[in-house]
Design a protein around this motif. Sequence first.
Motif, PDB file in Angstrom:
ATOM      1  N   ARG A  34       0.825  -1.208   0.000  1.00  0.00           N
ATOM      2  CA  ARG A  34       0.000   0.000   0.000  1.00  0.00           C
ATOM      3  C   ARG A  34       0.857   1.255   0.000  1.00  0.00           C
ATOM      4  O   ARG A  34       0.546   2.255  -0.653  1.00  0.00           O
ATOM      5  CB  ARG A  34      -0.939  -0.013   1.212  1.00  0.00           C
ATOM      6  CG  ARG A  34      -2.071  -1.028   1.080  1.00  0.00           C
ATOM      7  CD  ARG A  34      -2.834  -1.219   2.386  1.00  0.00           C
ATOM      8  NE  ARG A  34      -3.973  -2.109   2.216  1.00  0.00           N
ATOM      9  CZ  ARG A  34      -3.873  -3.432   2.131  1.00  0.00           C
ATOM     10  NH1 ARG A  34      -2.693  -4.009   2.210  1.00  0.00           N
ATOM     11  NH2 ARG A  34      -4.961  -4.167   1.968  1.00  0.00           N
ATOM     12  N   VAL A  35       1.954   1.191   0.756  1.00  0.00           N
ATOM     13  CA  VAL A  35       2.874   2.345   0.777  1.00  0.00           C
ATOM     14  C   VAL A  35       3.554   2.488  -0.578  1.00  0.00           C
ATOM     15  O   VAL A  35       3.722   3.600  -1.088  1.00  0.00           O
ATOM     16  CB  VAL A  35       3.935   2.152   1.890  1.00  0.00           C
ATOM     17  CG1 VAL A  35       4.923   3.316   1.893  1.00  0.00           C
ATOM     18  CG2 VAL A  35       3.268   2.027   3.241  1.00  0.00           C
TER      19      VAL A  35
ATOM     20  N   VAL B 134       3.953   5.684  -5.438  1.00  0.00           N
ATOM     21  CA  VAL B 134       4.243   5.357  -6.841  1.00  0.00           C
ATOM     22  C   VAL B 134       5.694   4.902  -6.985  1.00  0.00           C
ATOM     23  O   VAL B 134       6.468   5.449  -7.776  1.00  0.00           O
ATOM     24  CB  VAL B 134       3.944   6.564  -7.774  1.00  0.00           C
ATOM     25  CG1 VAL B 134       3.837   6.079  -9.226  1.00  0.00           C
ATOM     26  CG2 VAL B 134       2.692   7.285  -7.364  1.00  0.00           C
ATOM     27  N   ARG B 135       6.066   3.906  -6.194  1.00  0.00           N
ATOM     28  CA  ARG B 135       7.455   3.419  -6.188  1.00  0.00           C
ATOM     29  C   ARG B 135       7.573   2.022  -6.813  1.00  0.00           C
ATOM     30  O   ARG B 135       8.500   1.280  -6.528  1.00  0.00           O
ATOM     31  CB  ARG B 135       7.975   3.375  -4.754  1.00  0.00           C
ATOM     32  CG  ARG B 135       8.031   4.719  -4.063  1.00  0.00           C
ATOM     33  CD  ARG B 135       9.186   5.541  -4.546  1.00  0.00           C
ATOM     34  NE  ARG B 135      10.434   5.112  -3.910  1.00  0.00           N
ATOM     35  CZ  ARG B 135      11.615   5.640  -4.187  1.00  0.00           C
ATOM     36  NH1 ARG B 135      11.719   6.588  -5.106  1.00  0.00           N
ATOM     37  NH2 ARG B 135      12.706   5.210  -3.568  1.00  0.00           N
ATOM     38  N   GLU B 136       6.616   1.673  -7.676  1.00  0.00           N
ATOM     39  CA  GLU B 136       6.640   0.351  -8.293  1.00  0.00           C
ATOM     40  C   GLU B 136       7.921   0.123  -9.090  1.00  0.00           C
ATOM     41  O   GLU B 136       8.518  -0.966  -9.027  1.00  0.00           O
ATOM     42  CB  GLU B 136       5.420   0.146  -9.202  1.00  0.00           C
ATOM     43  CG  GLU B 136       4.098   0.012  -8.462  1.00  0.00           C
ATOM     44  CD  GLU B 136       3.407   1.356  -8.268  1.00  0.00           C
ATOM     45  OE1 GLU B 136       2.216   1.361  -7.939  1.00  0.00           O
ATOM     46  OE2 GLU B 136       4.086   2.398  -8.444  1.00  0.00           O
ATOM     47  N   ASP B 137       8.344   1.137  -9.863  1.00  0.00           N
ATOM     48  CA  ASP B 137       9.555   0.988 -10.678  1.00  0.00           C
ATOM     49  C   ASP B 137      10.780   0.766  -9.805  1.00  0.00           C
ATOM     50  O   ASP B 137      11.641  -0.059 -10.123  1.00  0.00           O
ATOM     51  CB  ASP B 137       9.757   2.221 -11.562  1.00  0.00           C
ATOM     52  CG  ASP B 137       8.719   2.311 -12.672  1.00  0.00           C
ATOM     53  OD1 ASP B 137       8.105   1.256 -12.977  1.00  0.00           O
ATOM     54  OD2 ASP B 137       8.520   3.398 -13.219  1.00  0.00           O
ATOM     55  N   TYR B 138      10.840   1.507  -8.701  1.00  0.00           N
ATOM     56  CA  TYR B 138      11.977   1.346  -7.782  1.00  0.00           C
ATOM     57  C   TYR B 138      12.010  -0.066  -7.198  1.00  0.00           C
ATOM     58  O   TYR B 138      13.063  -0.715  -7.145  1.00  0.00           O
ATOM     59  CB  TYR B 138      11.871   2.375  -6.660  1.00  0.00           C
ATOM     60  CG  TYR B 138      12.860   2.166  -5.539  1.00  0.00           C
ATOM     61  CD1 TYR B 138      14.184   2.574  -5.666  1.00  0.00           C
ATOM     62  CD2 TYR B 138      12.478   1.536  -4.347  1.00  0.00           C
ATOM     63  CE1 TYR B 138      15.101   2.362  -4.641  1.00  0.00           C
ATOM     64  CE2 TYR B 138      13.382   1.317  -3.323  1.00  0.00           C
ATOM     65  CZ  TYR B 138      14.686   1.745  -3.469  1.00  0.00           C
ATOM     66  OH  TYR B 138      15.593   1.530  -2.458  1.00  0.00           O
TER      67      TYR B 138
ATOM     68  N   GLY C   9      -3.189 -10.320   8.281  1.00  0.00           N
ATOM     69  CA  GLY C   9      -2.597  -9.072   8.762  1.00  0.00           C
ATOM     70  C   GLY C   9      -3.633  -8.026   9.152  1.00  0.00           C
ATOM     71  O   GLY C   9      -3.275  -6.895   9.496  1.00  0.00           O
ATOM     72  N   GLY C  10      -4.924  -8.372   9.089  1.00  0.00           N
ATOM     73  CA  GLY C  10      -5.966  -7.400   9.443  1.00  0.00           C
ATOM     74  C   GLY C  10      -6.099  -6.284   8.433  1.00  0.00           C
ATOM     75  O   GLY C  10      -6.399  -5.141   8.775  1.00  0.00           O
ATOM     76  N   SER C  11      -5.893  -6.630   7.150  1.00  0.00           N
ATOM     77  CA  SER C  11      -5.883  -5.600   6.109  1.00  0.00           C
ATOM     78  C   SER C  11      -7.264  -4.994   5.839  1.00  0.00           C
ATOM     79  O   SER C  11      -7.354  -3.927   5.230  1.00  0.00           O
ATOM     80  CB  SER C  11      -5.330  -6.182   4.805  1.00  0.00           C
ATOM     81  OG  SER C  11      -6.093  -7.293   4.387  1.00  0.00           O
TER      82      SER C  11
END
Length: 587
Positions: free
Chosen positions: A204-205, A210-214, A467-469
């Motif tokens: 989620r973080v 928007v850190r998918e590429d990283y 995890g209680g998401s």
Amino acid sequence: MIKTLAGQIKEFKKASILTPVFMILEVLFEMMIPLLMASIIDNGVEKGDIGHICKVGIAMAVLALCGLWAGVMGGKYGARASTGFARNLRRAMYENIQNFSFSNIDKFSTAGLITRLTTDVTNLQMAYQMLLRMFTRAPASLICAMVMAFTINAKLASIYLVAVLVLGTCLVLIMSRATKYFQQVFKKYDELNASVQENITGIRVVKAYVREDYENNKFFKAAENVYRMFIKAENIIVANMPLMMFTVYACILGLSWLGAKMIVVGGLTTGELMSLLTYCMNIMMSLMMLSMIFVMVTMSVASAERVTEVLNEKSDITNPENPVMEVKDGSIVFNHVNFSYKKESSEPVLKDIDLQIHAGETIGIIGGTGSAKSSLVNLISRLYDVSEGRVLVGGIDVREYDLEELRNQVAVVLQKNVLFSGTILDNLRWGDKNATEEECIRACRLACADEFIERMPEKYHTYIEQGGSNVSGGQKQRLCIARALLKKPKILVLDDSTSAVDTATDAKIRRAFAEEIPNTTKLIIAQRISSIRDADRIIVMDNGEVNGFGTHEELLANNAIYRDVYESQTKGGGGDFDEASNQGGEA
């Protein structure tokens, strides 16, 4: 290491013994077939004796069927032994991990433990099966074929000795060079698993920023490291097959050339030459199997060391010989306690803590980040042991209690709230597996969790995701508090467990505690003074030391840190503890 791993064979010893027995039987049956084949050629084909051919042919078929039966039985028992061995390893590792203290767990990364329980154990399973089957079959086949070959013609069979010596030397050189890469590759697996685990846990973080590429690049680097290590090892091992085939064809050429000359002069029969060529293939195939075993064992040595490391890790915290089985009350005494997470640390985390807390008291604990608030309360339920001094609960040193009894009477709601997949009732019953639904509902009322549960379509049978998401942070905290209350503890520790709860709900929870569980000692770690101002007494922690201990009014009058925090949170609009204490320090 070998002794530790062998101890996990247990009930599969019979299968482990029968497997090599059947493999040796298979070899013996197979080794007799070339001799019969020579008899067919020399005494049947050349002499035109059809009866001899049929009789020996039937004997060969029977031997082949017996060899097939022995091979199948060897495979059956080998599979049973290896899979059972892997099962026992995983069970033993998992059970040992469950007994670890927090200090033991700190020695291993989560990703590392997962790799050891999965990839490393799988490597050991494959290696064990190969040792039981191929490591028995290959030497037995090699020895039998050599003996048979020398029995037929010692001069020609000497070619095999040269081939075995040359090939064996080359294999040792190949394996010694490949070993170092296999030892490194499993550390790279840990990095790969860590990347996956961190990404999935914090997905989620990742999406929010928007850190998918990283994250893709980070995973690609970890996968690339594993790939490169395997390529380096395989580039060395790849020489194994060409070398093996070169040796096989060299032996066949040598045997054919010398054997043809000996047949011409009458020193060898055609059937004997055919048998020698068959034994040549048996010897070379045995060497090939041995090389495969060396590859697998080379890979598994690193895995064996990592698995043994977990199995041999002993918990720092164990039950005494004659443990105390009853906690009389919830009184707590810290008697000149010093504590460090690591023995070699020069600076203790907690320094000379000397406190006395009466049963049934509500104690607030406040302090800046890193002031060792959580470390202090972790000593009460013996999640860690003190380095110096003593912690007494109910007038008895916590190290004298039965661990299960102590932890049943000291309920801790940790900073990091964890819920497990299952219904709300399933999660609540972690506190008491025999709790009735009415008891669960009452605990939820005390924790103010009933407010949101009653609004859910399935109420207490609502399914909680891993995890209680599917519940909010505040809802998760209240469910964890209710779960702890179901233990009916003599001491309840809330480690910043209402940080995600609004102040009105926080006040309701505290009021319910005061009215419903007055005899339970309550330790409340908080950053908001409003959460602890009504406590009987408040501990102010600063840099691992008790900076102040008293009521709200006493601390306002006598403690500069507490006063500065109070003023920043009331007059300044709810300031942060760390910020306020820093301002006080600068002043």
